[in-house]
Design an enzyme around this catalytic site. Structure first.
Site, PDB file in Angstrom:
ATOM      1  CE  LYS A 273      -4.125  -1.834   2.496  1.00  0.00           C
ATOM      2  NZ  LYS A 273      -4.966  -1.575   1.629  1.00  0.00           N
TER       3      LYS A 273
ATOM      4  NE  ARG B 262     -10.969  -9.581  -2.029  1.00  0.00           N
ATOM      5  CZ  ARG B 262     -11.219  -8.720  -3.083  1.00  0.00           C
ATOM      6  NH1 ARG B 262     -11.597  -9.279  -4.295  1.00  0.00           N
ATOM      7  NH2 ARG B 262     -11.175  -7.534  -2.898  1.00  0.00           N
TER       8      ARG B 262
END
Ligand code: BES
Ligand code: MN
Ligand code: ZN
Length: 501
Positions: A285, A359
């Site tokens: 990130k 996920r």
């Protein structure tokens, strides 16, 4: 904090502070009129000097009002009479608490619970007052070297007792029940906020596991913590893949509340994303605001908080909380874009972006949930930045494979004023999830990112009614008020309470 419910006259209370409302245009509520009469028109006089118009978010503190036995009178602006709705009511409570914190009052009598709200009963008003006051009194100063110097604008003497006054004596019993419920829920909210606010060097997967065990001990829950070896045996290849980049070992935390009268009643299973820090992994990130990725375990925190509330309320039902907890770090052993892993379900996943890690840990937890033959499974996750873009910080995103479950959760959100909004999970959205090398990729194109993430999870939630709450926009606040909100504990507690009835 102690709460009690009464139905009395504001001008007769002998407390540190009586809190009454004033609508815009200096329009006194019935309680404010009561004070005004006892004080021989003093309130009207003061207001006519122009110090309080009654705008929402404003207050005026009066000391030693003649004819009123309480030490102080706090006038709270309510905004326009006609616009008095749920949000205005919550804002009035929040504003009052903020003003009270600056005073030396250690007890207070609230006369805001007697305001009329369209379509809302006493229980709602009491519940929101208790939650709002607890939320306003909350401080996270555990990491400050001198906690007492945290906020110089606040008084050292803390508010310890609040009496909520109702307009009708016949409502007191219902008010008391609501206050009890809300107090339990507030306990869960505080726990969720504490866990969320802790820095990632303290709140590791092992720390979450220890907290869960302590919670279980304190409230009579069952707790089981699975480590790396057990996860390997279960074949949780996706969960373990995310954990590989980290020095912190992953934990699968399972909490059980066995409250059902009938044995073997299928439980509701809550699954919370517990990424204690999300760097993005090799798909790293950018630096700005990366600190906020310590909040990436807020789904997990809401599960622990809800389990606490459920235990405190002794709900007559079975509830299971499952938390896959790990860090998402880059490193020599970390997963790389293009890596293919085998999930517990047997399906293979091509990890095209290591930052879509939520996920990956949730899919294995969802498969694990099958062993409970659940009545319903609800997962809670700070899953996508796209969710923040779509709904901002007001509503939680809701997806479900069963419409009746979606309706229940929407209603619970509305009733607890911890609102969610239903988004589509149509098959058409599944088309983006195609991989040339594995069964599915872990990402689709940027468009509809929150929906395609839900679509990914849906593939692993075929065995039961399932809903997914994307709390990326609602689990914490950024900016000056940076901190965990404890959402959606209130929604979940309301949902479970209705189910248990
Ligand atoms: N934890 C983030 C989601 C997130 C980002 C929540 C910002 C709140 C604020 C999640 O693991 C993530 O990184 N998601 C990616 C998915 C993408 C790579 C498909 C995202 O949303 O950018
Ligand atoms: Mn991520
Ligand atoms: Zn994440």
């Amino acid at each position: 904090m102690e709460f009690s419910i009464k139905s009395g006259s504001p001008e007769k209370q002998r407390t540190g502070c009586v809190v009454v409302g004033v609508f815009e245009g200096r329009k006194l509520t019935a309680s404010a009129q009561g004070i005004d009469r006892a004080a021989k028109g003093f309130i009207t006089d003061v207001l006519s000097r122009g110090d309080l118009e009654g705008k929402a978010g404003t207050t005026l503190l009066l000391q030693s009002v003649a004819g009123v036995p309480s030490d102080r009178v706090l006038l709270v602006g309510l905004g326009k009479d006609r616009e008095m709705g749920e949000s205005a009511y919550r804002k009035a409570i929040d504003t009052a608490v903020k003003a009270l914190r600056a005073t030396g009052a250690t007890d207070a009598a609230f006369f805001l619970t007697d305001i009329t709200l369209r379509k809302r009963d006493t229980a709602f008003k009491v519940e929101q007052a208790v939650l709002g006051i607890m939320e306003g009194m909350y401080r996270f100063d555990r990491m400050k070297s001198k906690p007492e110097e945290n906020k110089p604008e606040e008084n050292k003497r803390a508010l310890g007792k609040v009496v909520l006054h109702l307009a009708r004596r016949s409502d007191v019993a219902a008010g008391e029940a609501a206050a009890h419920r809300a107090y339990a829920i507030a306990g869960g909210v505080c726990l969720a906020r504490d866990l969320g606010n802790l820095p990632a060097n303290v709140c590791t997967p092992a720390y979450l596991a220890t907290e869960a065990q302590a919670l279980a001990k304190l409230h009579g829950l069952n707790c089981e913590v699975l480590g790396e070896k057990e996860l390997e045996k279960l074949g949780m290849g996706a969960f373990l893949a995310v954990a590989r980049g980290s020095r912190q070992p992953p934990k699968l935390i399972v909490l059980e509340h066995r409250g059902a009268k009938k044995k073997g009643q299928p439980p509701v299973v809550l699954v919370g994303k517990g990424v204690t820090f999300d760097t993005g992994g090799i798909s790293l990130k950018p630096a700005p605001e990366m600190d906020e990725m310590k909040f990436d375990m807020c789904g997990a925190a809401s599960v622990l908080g809800t389990m606490k509330a459920v235990a405190l309320m002794k709900l007559p039902m079975n509830v299971v909380g499952i938390v896959p907890a790990t860090e998402n770090m880059p490193g020599g052993n970390a997963i790389k874009p293009g890596d293919i892993v085998t999930t517990m379900s047997g399906k293979t996943v091509e990890i095209l972006n290591t930052d879509a890690e939520g996920r990956l840990i949730l899919c294995d937890a969802l498969t694990y949930a099958e062993r409970y033959k659940p009545a319903a499974v609800v997962d809670i996750a700070t899953l996508t930045g796209a969710m923040v873009i779509a709904l901002g910080n007001i509503a939680t995103g809701l997806f479900a494979n069963t419409d009746s479950l979606a309706r229940e959760l929407i209603q619970a959100g509305d009733a607890s004023w911890d609102r969610a909004w239903h988004l589509p999970l149509w098959d058409d959205y599944q088309e983006g999830l195609k991989s040339n090398f594995a069964d599915i990729p872990n990402i689709a194109s940027r468009a509809g990112g929150a929906i395609t993430a839900a679509c990914f999870l849906e593939r692993f939630a075929k065995a039961y009614p399932w809903a997914h709450l994307d709390v990326a926009g609602t689990a914490w606040k950024s900016g000056a008020e940076k901190g965990a909100t404890g959402r959606p504990v209130a929604l979940l507690a309301n949902f479970l309470t209705r189910r248990s009835a």
